[in-house]
Design a protein around this motif. Structure first.
Motif, PDB file in Angstrom:
ATOM      1  N   ASN A 163      -2.718   8.548  45.362  1.00 41.32           N
ATOM      2  CA  ASN A 163      -3.775   7.300  46.228  1.00 41.32           C
ATOM      3  C   ASN A 163      -5.140   7.638  45.543  1.00 41.32           C
ATOM      4  O   ASN A 163      -5.982   7.970  46.577  1.00 41.32           O
ATOM      5  CB  ASN A 163      -3.963   7.158  47.113  1.00 41.32           C
ATOM      6  N   CYS A 164      -5.037   6.756  44.433  1.00 40.18           N
ATOM      7  CA  CYS A 164      -6.425   7.554  43.728  1.00 40.18           C
ATOM      8  C   CYS A 164      -7.650   6.371  43.484  1.00 40.18           C
ATOM      9  O   CYS A 164      -8.733   6.290  43.040  1.00 40.18           O
ATOM     10  CB  CYS A 164      -5.823   7.988  42.054  1.00 40.18           C
ATOM     11  N   MET A 165      -7.069   5.545  44.485  1.00 38.66           N
ATOM     12  CA  MET A 165      -8.448   4.629  45.048  1.00 38.66           C
ATOM     13  C   MET A 165      -8.714   4.328  46.249  1.00 38.66           C
ATOM     14  O   MET A 165      -8.113   5.065  46.766  1.00 38.66           O
ATOM     15  CB  MET A 165      -7.926   3.492  44.146  1.00 38.66           C
ATOM     16  N   PRO A 166      -9.551   3.199  46.823  1.00 32.47           N
ATOM     17  CA  PRO A 166     -10.197   3.878  48.542  1.00 32.47           C
ATOM     18  C   PRO A 166      -9.842   2.342  48.964  1.00 32.47           C
ATOM     19  O   PRO A 166     -10.128   1.936  50.082  1.00 32.47           O
ATOM     20  CB  PRO A 166     -11.799   3.437  48.089  1.00 32.47           C
ATOM     21  N   VAL A 167      -8.079   2.479  49.138  1.00 34.85           N
ATOM     22  CA  VAL A 167      -7.367   1.229  50.672  1.00 34.85           C
ATOM     23  C   VAL A 167      -6.663   2.465  51.498  1.00 34.85           C
ATOM     24  O   VAL A 167      -6.002   3.787  50.665  1.00 34.85           O
ATOM     25  CB  VAL A 167      -6.568   0.520  49.808  1.00 34.85           C
ATOM     26  N   PHE A 168      -7.307   3.165  51.993  1.00 32.93           N
ATOM     27  CA  PHE A 168      -7.371   4.401  53.148  1.00 32.93           C
ATOM     28  C   PHE A 168      -5.324   4.219  53.881  1.00 32.93           C
ATOM     29  O   PHE A 168      -5.248   3.551  54.494  1.00 32.93           O
ATOM     30  CB  PHE A 168      -7.775   4.190  54.143  1.00 32.93           C
ATOM     31  N   ILE A 169      -5.151   4.722  52.574  1.00 29.74           N
ATOM     32  CA  ILE A 169      -3.653   5.119  52.807  1.00 29.74           C
ATOM     33  C   ILE A 169      -2.749   6.644  53.786  1.00 29.74           C
ATOM     34  O   ILE A 169      -2.853   6.939  54.774  1.00 29.74           O
ATOM     35  CB  ILE A 169      -2.655   4.934  52.050  1.00 29.74           C
ATOM     36  N   ALA A 170      -3.064   8.451  52.927  1.00 29.22           N
ATOM     37  CA  ALA A 170      -2.939   8.644  53.092  1.00 29.22           C
ATOM     38  C   ALA A 170      -4.514   9.473  54.387  1.00 29.22           C
ATOM     39  O   ALA A 170      -3.932   9.976  55.446  1.00 29.22           O
ATOM     40  CB  ALA A 170      -3.438  10.155  52.383  1.00 29.22           C
ATOM     41  N   SER A 171      -4.853   8.703  54.239  1.00 24.78           N
ATOM     42  CA  SER A 171      -6.423   9.127  55.533  1.00 24.78           C
ATOM     43  C   SER A 171      -6.424   7.873  56.985  1.00 24.78           C
ATOM     44  O   SER A 171      -7.115   7.873  57.650  1.00 24.78           O
ATOM     45  CB  SER A 171      -8.031   8.860  55.466  1.00 24.78           C
ATOM     46  N   ASN A 172      -5.155   7.459  56.678  1.00 18.37           N
ATOM     47  CA  ASN A 172      -4.523   5.875  57.791  1.00 18.37           C
ATOM     48  C   ASN A 172      -3.669   6.982  58.309  1.00 18.37           C
ATOM     49  O   ASN A 172      -2.327   6.941  57.777  1.00 18.37           O
ATOM     50  CB  ASN A 172      -4.621   4.420  56.940  1.00 18.37           C
ATOM     51  N   PRO A 173      -3.952   7.202  60.254  1.00 19.54           N
ATOM     52  CA  PRO A 173      -2.780   7.797  60.358  1.00 19.54           C
ATOM     53  C   PRO A 173      -1.333   7.327  60.473  1.00 19.54           C
ATOM     54  O   PRO A 173      -0.380   7.615  60.249  1.00 19.54           O
ATOM     55  CB  PRO A 173      -3.484   8.162  61.945  1.00 19.54           C
ATOM     56  N   GLU A 174      -1.708   5.832  60.328  1.00 16.59           N
ATOM     57  CA  GLU A 174       0.333   5.145  60.987  1.00 16.59           C
ATOM     58  C   GLU A 174       0.659   5.351  59.161  1.00 16.59           C
ATOM     59  O   GLU A 174       2.520   5.514  59.315  1.00 16.59           O
ATOM     60  CB  GLU A 174      -0.621   3.253  60.801  1.00 16.59           C
ATOM     61  N   TRP A 175      -0.034   5.062  58.092  1.00 17.08           N
ATOM     62  CA  TRP A 175       0.400   5.073  57.137  1.00 17.08           C
ATOM     63  C   TRP A 175       0.628   6.945  56.572  1.00 17.08           C
ATOM     64  O   TRP A 175       1.732   6.977  56.487  1.00 17.08           O
ATOM     65  CB  TRP A 175      -0.125   5.140  55.945  1.00 17.08           C
ATOM     66  N   ALA A 176      -0.121   7.741  56.503  1.00 14.41           N
ATOM     67  CA  ALA A 176       0.234   8.961  57.030  1.00 14.41           C
ATOM     68  C   ALA A 176       1.463   9.242  57.639  1.00 14.41           C
ATOM     69  O   ALA A 176       2.497  10.248  56.877  1.00 14.41           O
ATOM     70  CB  ALA A 176      -0.641   9.857  57.517  1.00 14.41           C
ATOM     71  N   LYS A 177       1.708   8.563  59.056  1.00 15.34           N
ATOM     72  CA  LYS A 177       3.137   9.355  59.316  1.00 15.34           C
ATOM     73  C   LYS A 177       3.855   8.579  58.911  1.00 15.34           C
ATOM     74  O   LYS A 177       5.457   8.970  58.853  1.00 15.34           O
ATOM     75  CB  LYS A 177       3.075   8.677  61.199  1.00 15.34           C
ATOM     76  N   LYS A 178       4.205   7.547  58.236  1.00 15.56           N
ATOM     77  CA  LYS A 178       5.047   7.180  57.772  1.00 15.56           C
ATOM     78  C   LYS A 178       5.488   7.970  56.352  1.00 15.56           C
ATOM     79  O   LYS A 178       7.261   7.419  56.424  1.00 15.56           O
ATOM     80  CB  LYS A 178       4.781   5.890  56.799  1.00 15.56           C
ATOM     81  N   PHE A 179       4.838   8.023  55.922  1.00 14.44           N
ATOM     82  CA  PHE A 179       5.246   9.443  54.521  1.00 14.44           C
ATOM     83  C   PHE A 179       5.466  11.096  55.538  1.00 14.44           C
ATOM     84  O   PHE A 179       6.335  11.226  54.767  1.00 14.44           O
ATOM     85  CB  PHE A 179       4.514   9.802  53.635  1.00 14.44           C
ATOM     86  N   GLN A 180       5.038  11.100  56.482  1.00  9.49           N
ATOM     87  CA  GLN A 180       5.564  12.552  57.332  1.00  9.49           C
ATOM     88  C   GLN A 180       6.814  12.038  57.924  1.00  9.49           C
ATOM     89  O   GLN A 180       7.311  12.833  57.106  1.00  9.49           O
ATOM     90  CB  GLN A 180       4.781  11.979  58.509  1.00  9.49           C
ATOM     91  N   ASP A 181       7.231  10.602  58.303  1.00 13.10           N
ATOM     92  CA  ASP A 181       9.306  10.712  58.574  1.00 13.10           C
ATOM     93  C   ASP A 181      10.023  10.428  57.427  1.00 13.10           C
ATOM     94  O   ASP A 181      10.683  10.650  57.876  1.00 13.10           O
ATOM     95  CB  ASP A 181       8.813   8.880  59.340  1.00 13.10           C
ATOM     96  N   ARG A 182       9.568   9.783  56.585  1.00 12.22           N
ATOM     97  CA  ARG A 182      10.262   9.371  55.207  1.00 12.22           C
ATOM     98  C   ARG A 182      10.847  11.047  54.999  1.00 12.22           C
ATOM     99  O   ARG A 182      11.795  11.198  53.608  1.00 12.22           O
ATOM    100  CB  ARG A 182       9.808   8.866  54.160  1.00 12.22           C
ATOM    101  N   GLY A 183      10.059  11.751  54.904  1.00 17.25           N
ATOM    102  CA  GLY A 183      10.297  13.139  54.270  1.00 17.25           C
ATOM    103  C   GLY A 183       9.514  13.156  52.397  1.00 17.25           C
ATOM    104  O   GLY A 183       9.753  14.068  52.138  1.00 17.25           O
ATOM    105  N   VAL A 184       8.578  12.441  52.511  1.00 17.00           N
ATOM    106  CA  VAL A 184       7.527  12.963  51.228  1.00 17.00           C
ATOM    107  C   VAL A 184       6.592  13.280  51.133  1.00 17.00           C
ATOM    108  O   VAL A 184       5.964  12.766  52.694  1.00 17.00           O
ATOM    109  CB  VAL A 184       8.394  11.115  49.912  1.00 17.00           C
ATOM    110  N   PRO A 185       5.727  13.985  50.646  1.00 12.84           N
ATOM    111  CA  PRO A 185       4.434  13.501  50.849  1.00 12.84           C
ATOM    112  C   PRO A 185       2.484  13.091  50.167  1.00 12.84           C
ATOM    113  O   PRO A 185       3.851  12.026  49.118  1.00 12.84           O
ATOM    114  CB  PRO A 185       3.933  15.362  49.689  1.00 12.84           C
ATOM    115  N   ILE A 186       2.536  13.355  49.965  1.00 13.44           N
ATOM    116  CA  ILE A 186       1.384  12.078  50.323  1.00 13.44           C
ATOM    117  C   ILE A 186      -0.539  12.644  50.151  1.00 13.44           C
ATOM    118  O   ILE A 186      -0.622  13.409  50.862  1.00 13.44           O
ATOM    119  CB  ILE A 186       1.054  10.679  51.188  1.00 13.44           C
TER     120      ILE A 186
END
Ligand SMILES: NC(=O)c1ccc[n+]([C@@H]2O[C@H](COP(=O)([O-])OP(=O)(O)OC[C@H]3O[C@@H](n4cnc5c(N)ncnc54)[C@H](O)[C@@H]3O)[C@@H](O)[C@H]2O)c1
Length: 379
Positions: A163-186
């Motif tokens: 994510n190259c732009m400033p809507v917070f996805i990797a730095s938003n714990p809820e979104w980050a967890k979704k990626f963790q649970d799905r088994g893909v990196p962000i």
């Protein structure tokens, strides 16, 4: 070693520089390879990235081969490698959502986005069909819905996300967890360019601190003439950009400045500057004996190749994490290449963490840090 299959959302100037850069590095030897922070990452060279899918909404880009779309108006960055060969990948229509700011319509067509009258494709399906490893998000600032849409599409398709732009996805714990649970990196959020205003401001703030100089006040004013700067004339779209840029500097300071004493942000749109960005930076402080000092700096740099220098590492580390079955937010590469990572680290530490990650000496600490994730911490 296989290639990295990259999908791109938003074929603006940053994507243009990135894709031209990938082609450029196919044609230079290692000894002449200027401008790469890592020549090789886990066996992946810059030239090992292939574009396999692309999404945009502009009538001058949708339906074209990626190699032609990256040169279409309103893109205006300097050429790195003009003759990118046809890729056999047609740009697909994405959902517009909030990607286009209404005020843009008051500007000439050659300077602004021009929405195509075409039904959006099924982005998830396209990602799956293309076999993409990583989706790179280049939505305009303020595109909250569009960025969440592409992040969700990456999750649905099981694709890594940069994510190259400033809507917070990797730095938003809820979104980050979704990626963790799905088994893909962000990796995210908001690219910290190779030698951009943020890294220079951080380095100088670090210098003040290391040399016991109290920083009392600072500003960083940025002007440019590309669609990124045109888009950012709408102050309502700027909230997260200002947070991202300001926190990147505040996180260096042992005692952060009060809001009144720090001003950082995009400041104006000067069309003739095109993709050249100029940053005016001022720092005021006090040295030995409480004596005042002030520092003024002017940085002039082509904005989009500058972001490419960081994106080229973020994409390769994301793929390396996929290969190693590491999922969720990648802390080291995010701190190294992004302004608003899940956890801020001083840049020299982030660099060392990335090198250790690449060598396979350390995991990314994402698991251990997960409970403690916050935007500005490490100091
Ligand atoms: N140095 C840098 O240039 C830099 C640094 C940090 C962050 N960024 C951020 O990266 C992002 C991209 O920057 P840029 O200069 O390439 O911007 P740009 O304006 O050149 O490109 C944005 C592209 O997105 C497309 N788009 C708009 N809505 C869309 C949608 N819903 N679906 C698909 N495509 C859509 C536009 O048509 C355009 O091609 C911006 O948010 C910018 O702030 C850039």
């Amino acid at each position: 070693m296989k290639n990295i299959k990259m999908a791109v959302a938003g074929l603006g100037n940053c994507a243009s520089s990135l894709i031209q850069g990938i082609e450029y590095y196919k044609h230079v030897d290692e000894k002449d390879c200027i401008g790469l922070m890592h020549y090789e990452i886990g066996g992946y060279r810059a030239s090992d990235i292939d574009v396999v899918a692309a999404f945009d909404i502009d009538a001058r880009k949708v339906g074209k081969d990626v190699s032609q779309a990256i040169l279409a108006l309103p893109n205006c960055t300097k050429d790195i490698y003009h003759d990118v060969p046809l890729k056999g990948v047609k740009v697909k229509m994405g959902p517009v959502l909030d990607g286009v700011a209404p005020h843009m319509m008051n500007y000439p067509e050659d300077k602004r986005f021009l929405v195509a009258d075409i039904e959006p494709c099924d982005v998830r399906q396209e990602l799956e069909n293309s076999g993409a490893d990583v989706l790179v998000n280049y939505m305009p600032v303020g595109s909250e819905q569009a960025t969440r849409f592409y992040a969700q599409s990456a999750l649905d398709a099981g694709v890594g996300f940069v994510n190259c732009m400033p809507v917070f996805i990797a730095s938003n714990p809820e979104w980050a967890k979704k990626f963790q649970d799905r088994g893909v990196p962000i990796v995210g959020d908001d690219i910290k360019s190779q030698i951009g205003a943020t890294i220079v401001h951080r380095a100088l703030a670090q210098l003040f601190q290391d040399r016991a100089c109290i920083m009392d006040r600072t500003y960083q004013l940025n002007i440019g003439g590309n669609t990124d700067f045109l888009n950012m004339l709408n102050r309502e779209r700027l909230k997260s950009k200002k947070i991202s840029k300001t926190e990147a500097v505040q996180s260096i300071l042992e005692t952060p400045l009060s809001d009144d004493d720090i001003h950082i942000g995009p400041s104006d749109y000067v069309p003739w500057q095109k993709d050249n960005k100029v940053c005016f930076l001022r720092m005021e402080g006090r040295i030995f004996g409480d004596v005042p000092i002030n520092l003024e700096l002017r940085l002039s740099v082509e904005d989009s190749p500058n972001s490419g220098g960081s994106a080229i590492d973020a994409i390769r580390v994301c793929k390396l994490a996929l290969d190693r079955k590491i999922s969720g937010p990648l802390l080291a590469i995010s701190a190294y290449t992004m302004k608003h990572p899940p956890v801020q680290y001083p840049d020299e530490i982030a660099k060392e963490m990335v090198n250790r990650f690449i060598r396979g000496e350390a995991c990314d600490q994402a698991d251990a840090m997960f409970g403690k994730m916050q935007s500005v911490t490490a100091r």
